[in-house]
Design an enzyme around this catalytic site. Sequence first.
Site, PDB file in Angstrom:
ATOM      1  N   HIS A   1     -79.619 -13.565   2.141  1.00  0.00           N
ATOM      2  CA  HIS A   1     -80.546 -14.547   2.721  1.00  0.00           C
ATOM      3  C   HIS A   1     -80.900 -15.479   1.568  1.00  0.00           C
ATOM      4  O   HIS A   1     -81.348 -15.030   0.521  1.00  0.00           O
ATOM      5  CB  HIS A   1     -81.744 -13.804   3.289  1.00  0.00           C
ATOM      6  CG  HIS A   1     -83.023 -14.566   3.314  1.00  0.00           C
ATOM      7  ND1 HIS A   1     -83.138 -15.813   3.896  1.00  0.00           N
ATOM      8  CD2 HIS A   1     -84.251 -14.266   2.840  1.00  0.00           C
ATOM      9  CE1 HIS A   1     -84.388 -16.231   3.755  1.00  0.00           C
ATOM     10  NE2 HIS A   1     -85.070 -15.314   3.122  1.00  0.00           N
TER      11      HIS A   1
ATOM     12  N   TYR B   1     -87.456 -21.344   7.146  1.00  0.00           N
ATOM     13  CA  TYR B   1     -88.914 -21.327   7.035  1.00  0.00           C
ATOM     14  C   TYR B   1     -89.323 -22.013   5.750  1.00  0.00           C
ATOM     15  O   TYR B   1     -88.532 -22.126   4.807  1.00  0.00           O
ATOM     16  CB  TYR B   1     -89.445 -19.885   7.059  1.00  0.00           C
ATOM     17  CG  TYR B   1     -89.020 -19.054   5.876  1.00  0.00           C
ATOM     18  CD1 TYR B   1     -89.670 -19.165   4.645  1.00  0.00           C
ATOM     19  CD2 TYR B   1     -87.954 -18.167   5.969  1.00  0.00           C
ATOM     20  CE1 TYR B   1     -89.261 -18.426   3.550  1.00  0.00           C
ATOM     21  CE2 TYR B   1     -87.544 -17.426   4.887  1.00  0.00           C
ATOM     22  CZ  TYR B   1     -88.201 -17.552   3.677  1.00  0.00           C
ATOM     23  OH  TYR B   1     -87.785 -16.824   2.598  1.00  0.00           O
TER      24      TYR B   1
ATOM     25  N   TYR C   1     -82.214  16.180  39.301  1.00  0.00           N
ATOM     26  CA  TYR C   1     -82.701  15.033  38.538  1.00  0.00           C
ATOM     27  C   TYR C   1     -83.960  15.461  37.799  1.00  0.00           C
ATOM     28  O   TYR C   1     -84.851  16.074  38.395  1.00  0.00           O
ATOM     29  CB  TYR C   1     -83.008  13.846  39.468  1.00  0.00           C
ATOM     30  CG  TYR C   1     -83.784  12.762  38.749  1.00  0.00           C
ATOM     31  CD1 TYR C   1     -83.120  11.897  37.877  1.00  0.00           C
ATOM     32  CD2 TYR C   1     -85.169  12.643  38.879  1.00  0.00           C
ATOM     33  CE1 TYR C   1     -83.822  10.931  37.167  1.00  0.00           C
ATOM     34  CE2 TYR C   1     -85.874  11.691  38.174  1.00  0.00           C
ATOM     35  CZ  TYR C   1     -85.209  10.838  37.321  1.00  0.00           C
ATOM     36  OH  TYR C   1     -85.898   9.895  36.614  1.00  0.00           O
TER      37      TYR C   1
ATOM     38  N   ASP D   1     -84.323  10.586  31.033  1.00  0.00           N
ATOM     39  CA  ASP D   1     -84.268  11.127  32.388  1.00  0.00           C
ATOM     40  C   ASP D   1     -82.803  11.220  32.738  1.00  0.00           C
ATOM     41  O   ASP D   1     -82.016  10.351  32.363  1.00  0.00           O
ATOM     42  CB  ASP D   1     -85.055  10.271  33.387  1.00  0.00           C
ATOM     43  CG  ASP D   1     -84.343   9.002  33.768  1.00  0.00           C
ATOM     44  OD1 ASP D   1     -83.785   8.360  32.860  1.00  0.00           O
ATOM     45  OD2 ASP D   1     -84.329   8.640  34.955  1.00  0.00           O
TER      46      ASP D   1
END
Lengths: 254, 838
Positions: free
Chosen positions: B224, B255, B533, B546
């Site tokens: 950077h 910036y 389930y 889940d």
Amino acid sequence: MRVLVCIKRVPAPGGKVLITEDGTDIDTRHLGFTIGPHEECAVEEAVQLVAEHGGHVTVLTAGPPEAEEQLRYALSMGANAGVLVEHGAHDPQATATALTETIRTLESEDGNFDLILFGNESADVGNYQVGIRVACALERPVVGGIKGIDVADESTHVLLHRENADGVEVYQAPLPAVAAVKEGLNLPRYPSIQGRLRAKKAPLRTVQPKTAPGGLRTVQLRQPPEKQHETVVLGYGADAADSVVDLLTEKGVV
Amino acid sequence: MNTLPGSADVVVIGAGIAGNSVAHHLAQAGWRNIVLLDKGPLPDPGGSTGHASNFIFPVDHSKEITAITVDSMHQYEKLGTMTTSGGIEIARSEARAEELKRRMASATAWGIHSELISPAKVAELVPFLDSSIVKLGFWTPSVAVVDPLQSGALMREQAQALGALTVSANTEVTGIDTQRGRVSKVRTDRGDIDTDTVVVACGVWSPRIAQMAGARIPLVPVVHQLIDVGPIPELEQTHSEIGYPIVRDMDPLMYERQSGADLEIGSYAHRAIMHEPDDIPSYEAAQLSPTQLPFTQEDFDPQMEDALELFPQILNTPGAGIRHSINGLLSLTPDGGPLLGETPEVKGLWSAASVWIKEGPGVGRLLAEWMTHGSTEIDLHSADIARFYPNQRTTTHVRARADEGFNKIYGIVHPNEQWESNRGQRLSPFHPREVELGATFFEVGGWERPHWYESNRPLLEEYADRISDRPHEWDARWWSPIINAEHLAMRERVAMIDLTAFAQFDVSGPGAVDYLQRMALAQVDKDVGKAIYTPILDYYGGFRSDLTIIRLGTDSFRIITGGADGARDKKWFTDHLPEDGSVAFADVTSAVCTIGLWGPRARDVLSAVTEDDVSSQAFPFGTAQHITVDGVPTLALKISYVGDLGWELHAPFEQGLRLWDALFEAGREHGVVPAGIGVYGTTGRLEKGYRLMGAELELEYNPVEAGLALPKVKSPDFIGKEPYLKAREHGPEATLCTLTMDDHTDSTGVRRYPQAHSPILTTTGDRIVDSKGRGAYVTSAGSAPTLGEYLLMGYLPAPYATEGTGLLVEYMGERYPVTVARAGRTPLFDPDDERMKA
């Protein structure tokens, strides 16, 4: 006045200089490149002289094509034109010959440079030769170690100041002249954004002189043994006070 | 010379902001005998922390990154190392102005005070900026600058004051030993330390250190660029490090911030300049520091022109020059997120890598919590190092995505934006057919999944009266009305959906029942052939996952979970395997391919290619059977995530093409269509009110709130049971609701389609926050073509979680009226599930 500044692309090392595996060069894989501090001062001085007296600053370097980066840096500080002499040798004799030939070419086209500035010695190999060799070849007066330049009468002569242990030596040299300058001559500026953008677009001239090899060649580079800094812990907190007093007494400062 | 202890409870490697913070929070959490090492000197060992720009903009589109950042800011403030300056993101273009409106929505959703401001107001805040090129500003008053080196020093001091921490600088790690897959020793040039826990907080060097133990930390060091220009009198006069708001000039991806008398200009616009962790110079050999590499001027030149346009007055100050310029190294990962948690390869080897200054203290706190309690308060699913599959941890992948992702750091990134590089990593056996059908592929876990099929374009005419296009380009980006057409064809006829990206694990052995009982909320000790389930909870009772568990035999089960979360689920399940060897675990993902065959004609299609009885009597809903489909042995599950009659058909991978062709051929006379994940994951799912892991389901919400609590609590113990029982007793603090749009039209008369993460507000435009401090926002959004609605899901506290309640949703700077159509889990489409059970 017309001023020429000769600069050199050199690595910008960190705390430890690494050497390539074959031992013939500095390992520059992780390093950036720059010009030495003496040369930064030379560029700054030239830009200031021209700002005061009018004229034109040309920067000249002998080196690989990547040395364009250093020419543009000098241009971003305010130099007006850049010339790259494509030249691979580390040898000061060969470098001086290449520069001399190029300077002759440039002068045959546009007239003599009133002043040619070098850094006192290069930041990497430090041979202290190129400036003097070029001046001799051009048959011009040269003074090294310069930390002050006065151009009283720009058409005739220049005053060159050199510090020594007891004071300052002042040389009066007729123009055209050559000076090898030292850090401390001035405080070089940082390039401005506008300067950088201007430098990016400036055309550079590239020349490829035919030169004979010089007399120096690199046989082997070696790391000097690392200096060991011995730290002695005198104690901690208030317990250390007596030892500190003893030491200061021993050193004669109290 | 300091001496290292011969053993430690934990060794933290790296004394940048991440390592200091982890060590500090471990000490706070009660850990003792912590050793913190760095190969560089203190206080600045030469990593990215030492040259970072150190400013913090709290608002991010990601909820978890915002939460970590806010946590970090509280910590910096407490340490006294934070200076609040305020910050403005500015838009020069219309597209960026829209993006700033989206930022504003994220600020509202996550509870950060921000404002959209006019160019005149921007000029008032930063008077030396040329506001004539500014279209809009996004002002966040809490933006601040911090001192991460000082913060690190204070954190070390506090841990040392507790007697918990030994710090050893100038100490290089030379090896990490493992025993039976677990860390056992850290070797250094100053002696070895026996330990079973190591935290790699080595920034850009992390891959190299993790490699010593045999783990991969998938990041690449990327440059950077930043420069400092000064002295500038306007800045000097403030006599402070930062006296003016920080400006993010978003369009040119850069910036500008005050740094004393200088203006620092940083860029994320240049080409991605990548390095190798093994090739970063040592502290001694580096010109400035190992992570401050020589500036490559030509990459930055265009940025200088951009900066000059915005700040002509101060950047043209006579005497102001470029005083400092570096290529600063930072870490970039395949998806840009941090790499936190225990590595999937080596037990006891934790990663705290790819952490920005804004996240450091929060990361330390969360990692310490995770290491101590096994769970974190903030859901870290998009920061978990275990989120990457092996194919995503390869150097090829990491470099390709870092190269592509670098310019996204300040870019406008659509939430559904797809990566372009290194595609085609994992292909289902149906892939050649899908290509022939003109599939548009979206990627999950490296899998190529059809999102919709061009071959279905003619359906748009067939359903022209029921499908509306999206007139705004942003709403229609990465979307096609064909999805809705596929959905309607499925509801009326039958569709085939490629679900091969599921992660599938086989669990077997005498301990399998007990093991899965402990892992799952639902009762798994059911008859062989049942499909179960179940939520999977973490220790705090929030959603870890889940998924579906199939009882294949007395002692054997298959776990089927989503492609997006399979890698994390695998780690969770393998971490909890009993040590006695009574359970065997096998990842069969690459052995199984899956087609979802759903729609009212699904039985007609399947009957045509199988001799097995697939009637509702012989093959009831919620069960699994081995059947043969055109000679292909297939595990068929009569379940549906889209709410229609049909089966998930799981077949051996190498027989997949045959299965596809047989079904497709048999389906012709029934009007079968291939349907994409647009139907499976969004339209079909939302009509049925099904919850999605990572959207509705996450650690911060529990099953009672998600409407997934079961009528009865099984007697065996399971992870998260105690908090689950408490939640049942206490009732929900917020309830997952489904909302409909009352009006799509914006102030210019264009129909808009709000997307996920839009804040849900009261009719007077106030934020809705529940008693746990969680703000209401849209968790999922999408069309419900059968219902003729556009649905939004989101958690709402009482009294808003009441059907018929009118609310507002903020999207792209405008507010749209919505109504709570359902509170709880009962689907809006086919509420009694008659279609699935047919």
